[in-house]
Design an enzyme around this catalytic site. Structure first.
Site, PDB file in Angstrom:
ATOM      1  N   ARG A  61     -16.061 -27.914  -8.986  1.00  0.00           N
ATOM      2  CA  ARG A  61     -15.750 -29.194  -8.913  1.00  0.00           C
ATOM      3  C   ARG A  61     -13.768 -28.682  -8.520  1.00  0.00           C
ATOM      4  NH1 ARG A  61     -18.992 -33.651 -12.321  1.00  0.00           N
ATOM      5  NH2 ARG A  61     -19.857 -34.442 -10.428  1.00  0.00           N
TER       6      ARG A  61
ATOM      7  N   LYS B   2     -38.272 -39.793 -10.065  1.00  0.00           N
ATOM      8  CA  LYS B   2     -39.206 -40.928 -10.661  1.00  0.00           C
ATOM      9  C   LYS B   2     -38.772 -41.556  -8.357  1.00  0.00           C
ATOM     10  CE  LYS B   2     -37.939 -42.073 -15.471  1.00  0.00           C
ATOM     11  NZ  LYS B   2     -36.898 -42.289 -16.032  1.00  0.00           N
TER      12      LYS B   2
ATOM     13  N   GLY C 208     -25.809 -33.335  -7.449  1.00  0.00           N
ATOM     14  CA  GLY C 208     -26.952 -33.289  -8.693  1.00  0.00           C
ATOM     15  C   GLY C 208     -27.434 -32.684  -9.105  1.00  0.00           C
TER      16      GLY C 208
ATOM     17  N   GLY D  92     -24.053 -39.591  -8.627  1.00  0.00           N
ATOM     18  CA  GLY D  92     -24.299 -40.230  -8.775  1.00  0.00           C
ATOM     19  C   GLY D  92     -24.084 -41.375  -7.460  1.00  0.00           C
TER      20      GLY D  92
HETATM   21  P1  AMP Z   1     -33.423 -36.214 -10.246  1.00  0.00           P
HETATM   22  O1  AMP Z   1     -32.524 -36.240 -11.451  1.00  0.00           O
HETATM   23  O2  AMP Z   1     -34.123 -37.199  -9.845  1.00  0.00           O
HETATM   24  O3  AMP Z   1     -33.298 -35.363  -8.974  1.00  0.00           O
HETATM   25  O4  AMP Z   1     -35.128 -35.054 -10.844  1.00  0.00           O
HETATM   26  C1  AMP Z   1     -34.842 -34.198 -10.820  1.00  0.00           C
HETATM   27  C2  AMP Z   1     -35.241 -34.036 -12.452  1.00  0.00           C
HETATM   28  O5  AMP Z   1     -36.631 -33.671 -11.883  1.00  0.00           O
HETATM   29  C3  AMP Z   1     -35.633 -32.730 -12.814  1.00  0.00           C
HETATM   30  O6  AMP Z   1     -34.882 -31.987 -13.981  1.00  0.00           O
HETATM   31  C4  AMP Z   1     -37.089 -31.581 -12.721  1.00  0.00           C
HETATM   32  O7  AMP Z   1     -37.355 -31.492 -14.019  1.00  0.00           O
HETATM   33  C5  AMP Z   1     -37.232 -32.675 -12.775  1.00  0.00           C
HETATM   34  N1  AMP Z   1     -38.702 -32.709 -12.011  1.00  0.00           N
HETATM   35  C6  AMP Z   1     -39.038 -32.590 -10.528  1.00  0.00           C
HETATM   36  N2  AMP Z   1     -40.523 -32.801 -10.195  1.00  0.00           N
HETATM   37  C7  AMP Z   1     -41.290 -32.778 -11.436  1.00  0.00           C
HETATM   38  C8  AMP Z   1     -41.999 -33.474 -11.836  1.00  0.00           C
HETATM   39  N3  AMP Z   1     -43.270 -32.409 -10.620  1.00  0.00           N
HETATM   40  N4  AMP Z   1     -42.380 -33.106 -12.601  1.00  0.00           N
HETATM   41  C9  AMP Z   1     -42.356 -33.503 -13.586  1.00  0.00           C
HETATM   42  N5  AMP Z   1     -40.770 -33.772 -13.862  1.00  0.00           N
HETATM   43  C10 AMP Z   1     -40.526 -32.977 -12.510  1.00  0.00           C
END
Ligand code: AMP
Length: 398
Positions: free
Chosen positions: A37, A198, A354, A377
């Site tokens: 950054r 999620k 991210g 974000g």
């Molecule tokens: P995000 O911040 O929404 O992009 O999510 C990233 C996070 O999702 C990371 O910390 C990953 O460890 C988690 N993640 C990705 N795939 C899985 C999975 N199959 N089960 C649990 N956590 C996951």
């Protein structure tokens, strides 16, 4: 982009107040572990200095929540900035107040002053008008180059513009142009890859991408909710019970629109959530009880590769598995390799900020992509089609 940039204003002899995003990760010894950054702000800073401006830089770091937290002082950032800019950088003990005002007014063209962490004042995040006015009073012109914070209406990103109209820096311009062009007028086929933990974090972006893309590839923890919604048994995998209907709805939206919506056909499963867990590859329809999905499998990677081979534009947000554990980073790493190869073939590859951006940086592949966003974000909200307050506050062209 319809916002004025630093190319549209005369900065010679002016004190330019620049909002940068120097919110970089630090380790326990307060060493910077990723200076992306800071590097990303250099084109703007160099341009302004070359055109005869004096610079007053402001940033936040971490979450001090309105308190002075010594660990979150910008001292290590000032040091790294000196090295990267090859130029002296003065520091201030605060971001407002008489001492800072004296330092700012004494600045000569070519000099740089870095203010202390903005979030030592709770007024920053509250977008307090008085605090914003005090910041604005330090400069003759305002530039916002902090794309990573543009989704927040804070004093330094929005409030200042009430008294000191502002323009975009080069990083802000680049982010808006790449993220904007990817979705507004894409070369087709447009393929979106969405992963991450999620569904609930990404409903809005999924809806928009379904409406705009030709194909959507789903991975990460969120794929589990979609698989479950389709009636698959997913053992002990992470999923969101309350989002099963949303998932079904999103799949229906894609069907209605006629876009391809691909879930992983096979997955890497583990007997516990750990880097050294026992693991194997199974079809997504054959996840045994007591096991959990932690990554997409090799067949899914191949199917994704085939879809990506036809794409002219690719947008990616969210890791395809638990990329923190090397064994379950294989899907994410494979996507990085595929995207690097597609970029070479002239495909526009846009990586939302991210975790996916961090994975690309870690793989040393950032320069192999068309654009890796510096905003987490902010890039997600922008891809959702939302207006970012820090962008809306800047002066329009024409
Ligand atoms: P995000 O911040 O929404 O992009 O999510 C990233 C996070 O999702 C990371 O910390 C990953 O460890 C988690 N993640 C990705 N795939 C899985 C999975 N199959 N089960 C649990 N956590 C996951």
């Amino acid at each position: 982009m319809n916002k004025k940039t630093i190319r549209d204003i005369d900065v010679a002899g002016k004190r330019v107040l620049v909002r940068v995003d120097f919110n970089v990760p630090l380790n326990a010894e307060r060493q910077i572990t990723d200076d992306t950054r800071i590097k990303a702000a250099l084109p703007t800073l160099t341009y302004l200095l070359d055109h005869g401006a004096a610079l007053i830089l402001m940033s936040h770091l971490g979450r001090p929540n309105g308190q002075v937290v010594d660990k979150l002082r910008l001292t290590p950032i000032a040091q790294r900035l000196r090295e990267l800019l090859g130029h002296p950088v003065q520091t201030a003990s605060d971001s407002i107040g008489p001492e800072v005002e004296d330092q700012a007014s004494a600045l000569q063209p070519g000099q740089v002053l870095l203010l202390e962490n903005l979030r030592f004042h709770k007024e920053e995040e509250k977008n307090n008008p008085d605090f914003a006015r005090q910041l604005a009073s330090l400069g003759d012109l305002y530039v916002n180059d902090a794309f990573g914070t543009a989704h927040r209406a804070h004093a330094s990103t929005e409030g200042v513009t009430k008294t000191l109209p502002g323009v975009a820096g080069f990083l802000m311009e680049k982010e808006l142009n790449f993220l904007g062009s990817a979705l507004e007028n894409p070369q087709r086929p447009l393929v979106a890859i969405i992963g991450g933990a999620k569904v609930s974090d990404k409903i809005a972006v999924l809806e928009r991408l379904i409406s705009l893309s030709d194909s959507i590839l789903i991975g990460g923890g969120m794929a589990n909710t979609f698989l479950k919604a389709q009636g698959y048994e997913i053992g002990d995998s992470l999923f969101e019970e309350s989002k099963l209907d949303v998932a079904r709805n999103l799949i229906a939206q894609a069907q209605q629109k006629g876009s391809r919506f691909l879930l992983p056909s096979d997955v890497a499963i583990a007997d516990r959530f750990a880097a050294d867990a026992d693991h194997k590859i199974v079809a997504s329809s054959a996840v045994p009880q007591g096991w959990r999905i932690l990554d997409i499998g090799p067949a899914a990677i191949e199917e994704f590769r085939q879809v990506l081979a036809e794409a002219r534009t690719i947008v990616w947000n969210g890791t395809l598995g638990v990329a923190e554990f090397p064994e379950f980073a294989k899907g994410t790493d494979a996507i990085i390799d595929i995207l690097a190869e597609r970029t070479k073939a002239g495909v526009l590859t846009i990586i939302g900020g991210g975790d996916s951006a961090a994975a690309v940086e870690q793989a040393g592949a950032a320069t192999k992509m068309t654009h890796v966003s510096t905003g987490g974000g902010a890039s997600l909200e922008f891809l959702e089609g939302r207006t970012l307050p820090g962008v809306a506050a800047l002066a329009d062209k024409g």
